[in-house]
Enzyme design. Structure first.
Site, PDB file in Angstrom:
ATOM      1  N   ASP A   1      -8.752  -8.739   4.150  1.00 53.42           N
ATOM      2  CA  ASP A   1      -8.598  -7.805   5.164  1.00 53.42           C
ATOM      3  C   ASP A   1      -9.565  -7.397   6.368  1.00 53.42           C
ATOM      4  OD1 ASP A   1      -7.385  -5.597   6.348  1.00 53.42           O
ATOM      5  OD2 ASP A   1      -7.905  -3.919   4.906  1.00 53.42           O
TER       6      ASP A   1
ATOM      7  N   GLU B   1       0.869  -1.296  -0.013  1.00 53.78           N
ATOM      8  CA  GLU B   1       0.212  -0.090  -0.135  1.00 53.78           C
ATOM      9  C   GLU B   1       0.803   1.296   0.205  1.00 53.78           C
ATOM     10  OE1 GLU B   1      -4.214  -1.432   2.151  1.00 53.78           O
ATOM     11  OE2 GLU B   1      -2.833  -0.419   3.412  1.00 53.78           O
TER      12      GLU B   1
ATOM     13  N   GLU C   1     -12.411  -1.948  12.559  1.00 57.05           N
ATOM     14  CA  GLU C   1     -12.521  -1.233  11.378  1.00 57.05           C
ATOM     15  C   GLU C   1     -13.742  -1.568  10.592  1.00 57.05           C
ATOM     16  OE1 GLU C   1      -9.056  -1.786   9.107  1.00 57.05           O
ATOM     17  OE2 GLU C   1      -9.695  -0.490   7.408  1.00 57.05           O
TER      18      GLU C   1
END
Lengths: 662, 662
Positions: free
Chosen positions: A350, A271, A378
């Site tokens: 993820d 990333e 998240e």
């Protein structure tokens, strides 16, 4: 932050222990001081905490030595009872510390009995994605939902007496559930944080000093570009001699300042973070560079396997993000140094509410693996929604990747590298934003210590500790609020394992197509005929072939693939019939209605105990339930409207349900 | 900011005028000084700028007076030629100023000839949505794509000599195209900007002083809550006597400091801004409060009609944001004071690339109306895409809401209240970020002066001024780059007038469902059978009934509704056949392929003039073309994939086109 919640260690929980006359037989040092500070020493002790080599000075301790195995291990302990005297026996202060907290959770064994405990793994780490300052887009704590950082304030380590007291209390909470390592800064290492490794090391010393009394070692996220950024070198090439020398020198300086420093956590070539690929080197070469610098000091590298192409063309259905870590790392098995730990997220994508277990975990037999989970919510409600994650973690840890006939579980495969969790804590009054989210932190520590623990048992422990004097109705309500909350959350969000459908960037709330036409590799491929990602070996991306048998075969066919993962592995028509007997489309309608109704019911139950659980703990939770219910309805209505519009198939039970719009 | 582009006033454009011997016959004062400063005065003048009452001192001016009408109006002028002498005659310095710029654009008339100009309206305003400091989410200039503010830096008015010089040059640019009023701060008035009205007035004085020499009056966006925020009053109720007194006192102080102050611009009860509704008062009561304070000084209130429910339930198809302004304001016609100007966006939604004309503009015969357009390209490519907006504005201004038999155009209906445009300027080297976006600013000013101007003529003017010495190929390339750019942009974005489909918040790039399940009232209602919003009187929201005949009938039926607005007014099947002969779905595929190809072709053409137009102007534009093409492809592929997946109908011409994915 002047006042904050005691979480699962309120004074009442200590009452019985502190009422006893304690004797601590240890070598001295910060942990021994901690033990002395927590207990009241007195003559004629009825609670003895003894290191084996000091046991001679106490009859009860001597008796314990006779009863216990010859070696309890570096952090293990035995609890024994001799008449009225309870003994905690251990080889190290760390063992005594864990034994002490054991006694908070459970009564001592009956006279003559013994309770033995050893952690499943030596590395039970919590990763803080804390930035030193408030990041313009990500806030101070990246993916943090519990206020600012406990460690950092405006670029510097917190170090007022008040802040250090809170850090001390944080250390106690972590140690009490078994956590023994902490990464103190974000894996995305911004400019200022990079300097912690060198000229800002004193800030790390502050934190290490505060946590050492709790047996917690400090780890640091470092930038792979550090030799360039900080050292002024023209390259960070892992094979360049001056780069190796720089890391060696720098690491020596770290250990001079912090002799029990844990090691480095690294997100490289991921990333946008720098890494060895920039120099034509692979991840093993990259990780071994740092490992060589750390090895003489006993430190480890946690090298994250979260590597994928985040600039994927969404039109290209042959590229599969789920495959990426396996494809990248399996060729490197056997090439990592002994003190490199490959840190692998539990699922291949993820931290979604539902993913299959990462096949990489079963494919690196010669590499130390750490299993990474995410305590911060998240993708699971961001601590606005109740979502007790231990049942999910427990499923993962107990998964047998080589089939039921092979005893090895995922937890076993991770034993040599341990566990890591992204922290869900911050400087909010309740540590975790949502009071009930404390259960996730506690459960993570407990499962890292013993992955075989039943999540419901852990929940009962936590509930009991947190509400020591509360009426039964409070405890049963708290337990029932958490117990099935993960499945409730799963029901009203993305269906059948397909994942995402969240709003881009912040990842909260529904946006079915939010990531569908983006480069991030997280798609659902819904069209008017069907939905799901074909990851089979025959017609799809071949991802299912990354599993050993029997899973590879089992996942490869919609006939044998578990319902809850169907859309992760298969693109099927809306009329496909699940094992449950329902069609996919009706399953979507039903589960979204059910999940939402369950959230509403949980809110109602919580309201009923208002008079029994006064104060902020109830109010804060109640107000978050309002948001959870609002958001759950939004999910339900948007998902159901989306699939109704797309499939054209009405909800069979639409008439009996409230209008969700179309 | 040391260097910046001269835009359409490069030195070469002044060459001929400054080579002449000028005589200025005026009263003195800041504008007269400006005129003197721009020209070279000399004996035996061949260029005379004369106020009528000074004309006696020049033979040529006297001759001009004989030839011109008796009254040229407050800003009008006549240009005449007498032998070798050119005369600009006017009633005021303002007229002389506009006459001077007239001579930049066009040669003087032949000997004995006369050219007369009067502005269509007295109010030609530019609204800067500038924040005083950088806003955490919106940046410094809200919806600004041209760098920081020209006026504000870190909370204070810019006032270094360099900054004031740039402000001076900005004033010249604005005056040269006819703009005579400017709002210097964001209509969303944040805390610090609220204080400009009182204790920070000196900052406004700085700007007013800098722009006065260019005939530009300064307006201020004010918070409706100012009496509470700044005055310490318990209420801002427009009927409360102390509130009225506060506004009166405050406004007097403003005029003491700035005697030609323009007035207040107000966004009230809109998107969270405070307003009279909080006190149970209507918009007329709200606006008249400020009008009463301004009236004695000759100031006006611009009261924005951009009022709608931004917390709409997307499931509720009877609520229609397009209806909101009409429903809210038409009952108040006749109730506004004479110095209140209702500022109405040209379309009923929000500056989309294609909207019908706002029906409110034809429904307030007794109210002064200003027509608001958006030069900043919020929804039209954010100054990364070339999008010349004058053709769109021209369509709007020339629209005859009462039918072709009634001469009144939208421009006529706005004559008493004038025009307002949201500025597209900032402190970028090219003023507008994209060099070609300068054409929008220029064209706005020109159309505000004379709405009947042909946008192509304005474009030719701008191109000529901007590239005075350039080869023909440069000018034709520049013109062709801009000419059809709006229609190109329309083609590759949301189809057939349905609007939005942009990424939430920042509004750049495609996200078909980005606003579909939100409270913002901007939907497309696409399902597997069709797409579009039913706003008809029979089965829809009734919005089409807000138009006078013949439009109401015409819009009400898909058979007569213009293609380009079909999905704004109707929900139709994908197979619905347009007047063009194509089906809706094929139109979507075709126009997206075409629009994208047009952008690619424009980029190619631009590349071809690299050697003829050296320097930053070419490079900057070229690099923005790269982004435009990238983004246009993203639009094309996402829109086409979305509708293919949803409709199941393939592109008839799919085989011959590059694969867009599905």
């Amino acid at each position: 932050m002047n006042t904050y919640d005691p979480a699962w260690l309120p004074d009442e929980a200590w009452h019985a222990l502190r009422g006893r006359r304690a004797l601590v037989l240890a070598d001295g040092g910060p942990i021994a001081d901690t033990l002395g500070g927590e207990l009241h020493e007195g003559s004629d002790p009825d609670l003895v905490l003894a290191l084996r080599h000091h046991a001679d000075t106490s009859d009860a301790a001597r008796a314990a030595v006779r009863r216990a195995p010859a070696d309890l291990g570096p952090e293990g302990y035995a609890v024994t009872t001799h008449g009225h005297t309870t003994v905690v026996l251990a080889e190290s202060e760390h063992g005594l510390l864990y034994g002490l907290f054991d006694l908070l959770r459970a009564d001592p064994p009956a006279d003559g009995g013994i309770r033995l405990e050893r952690p499943h793994t030596a590395l039970r780490k919590l990763d803080h994605w804390d930035n030193l300052s408030v990041h313009p887009r990500m806030g101070q704590v990246e993916r943090g939902y519990a206020g600012g950082s406990l460690f950092w304030d405006d670029g510097r380590a917190r170090n007022t007496p008040e802040e250090l007291r809170r850090l001390h209390d944080y250390g106690r909470l972590l140690a009490s559930c078994g956590i023994n390592a902490i990464t103190v800064n974000n894996v995305n290492v911004h400019e200022d944080a990079a300097h912690l490794l060198t000229d800002r090391l004193d800030d790390v010393v502050t934190i290490a000093d505060a946590l050492r009394p709790w047996g917690i070692r400090v780890h640091l996220s470092v930038s792979y570009a550090a030799p360039v950024l900080l050292g002024g070198l023209p390259t960070a090439d892992p094979l360049a001699p001056d780069v190796r020398a720089w890391w060696q020198r720098t690491t020596e300086a770290v250990y001079e300042a912090i002799d029990d420093f844990g090691g480095y956590t690294v997100k490289a070539d991921s990333e946008g973070q720098p890494g060895p690929h920039s120099y034509g080197r692979d991840h093993a070469q990259g990780a071994n560079l740092l490992a060589a610098a750390l090895a003489p000091h006993g430190g480890v590298v946690h090298w994250r396997a979260f590597v994928y192409d985040h600039r994927q063309d969404w039109r290209d259905r042959s590229t599969d993000r789920a495959r990426a870590a396996y494809d990248e790392f399996t060729p490197l098995d056997e090439q990592f140094d002994a003190n490199v730990i490959l840190q692998v997220k539990h699922g291949p994508i993820d931290f979604q509410p539902r993913e299959p277990v990462s096949p990489l975990l079963a494919a690196m037999p010669r590499t130390r693996l750490a299993i990474e989970v995410q305590a911060t919510q998240e993708y699971t409600g961001q601590q606005q929604h109740v979502c007790y994650l231990a049942p999910m973690w427990s499923e993962v840890l107990g998964f047998r990747p080589y089939g039921e006939d092979d005893a090895r579980t995922i937890a076993d495969l991770g034993a040599s590298g341990g566990f890591a969790a992204v922290a869900n804590t911050g400087n909010s009054p309740f540590w975790c934003g949502h009071p009930l989210a404390q259960a996730n932190l506690y459960a993570y520590g407990r499962l890292a210590w013993n992955p075989a623990l039943d999540p419901d048992t852990v929940l009962a422990e936590w509930t009991h500790l947190t509400h020591p004097g509360a009426p039964d109705l409070v405890r049963t309500t708290v337990r029932s609020a958490l117990e099935g909350s993960w499945r409730t959350y799963e029901k009203y969000t993305a269906p059948l394992g397909v994942g995402f459908m969240v709003r881009p960037h912040h990842h909260y709330g529904p946006d079915v197509d939010g990531y569908e036409y983006t480069p991030w590799g997280t798609y659902h491929h819904a069209d008017r005929d069907g939905v799901g990602v074909d990851r089979t070996t025959v017609t799809g991306t071949g991802y299912s072939g990354q599993y050993p048998e029997p899973w590879s075969d089992l996942y490869d066919s919609p006939g044998t693939c578990p319902d809850e993962l169907l859309l992760f592995f298969h693109h099927v028509p809306y009329t496909h019939r699940l094992h449950s007997g329902r069609t996919v489309i009706q399953h979507i309608y039903d589960t979204h209605a059910e999940g939402c109704a369950e959230a509403e019911e949980a809110r109602r139950r919580w309201q009923r105990i208002a008079h029994l659980l006064p104060g902020e703990r109830h109010r804060e939770t109640a107000s978050r339930y309002e948001e959870q219910v609002r958001c759950a309805r939004e999910w339900r209505d948007q998902i159901n409207a989306y699939f109704h519009r797309k499939s054209g198939i009405p909800d069979e039970r639409g008439a009996e349900r409230r209008e969700c719009g179309t």
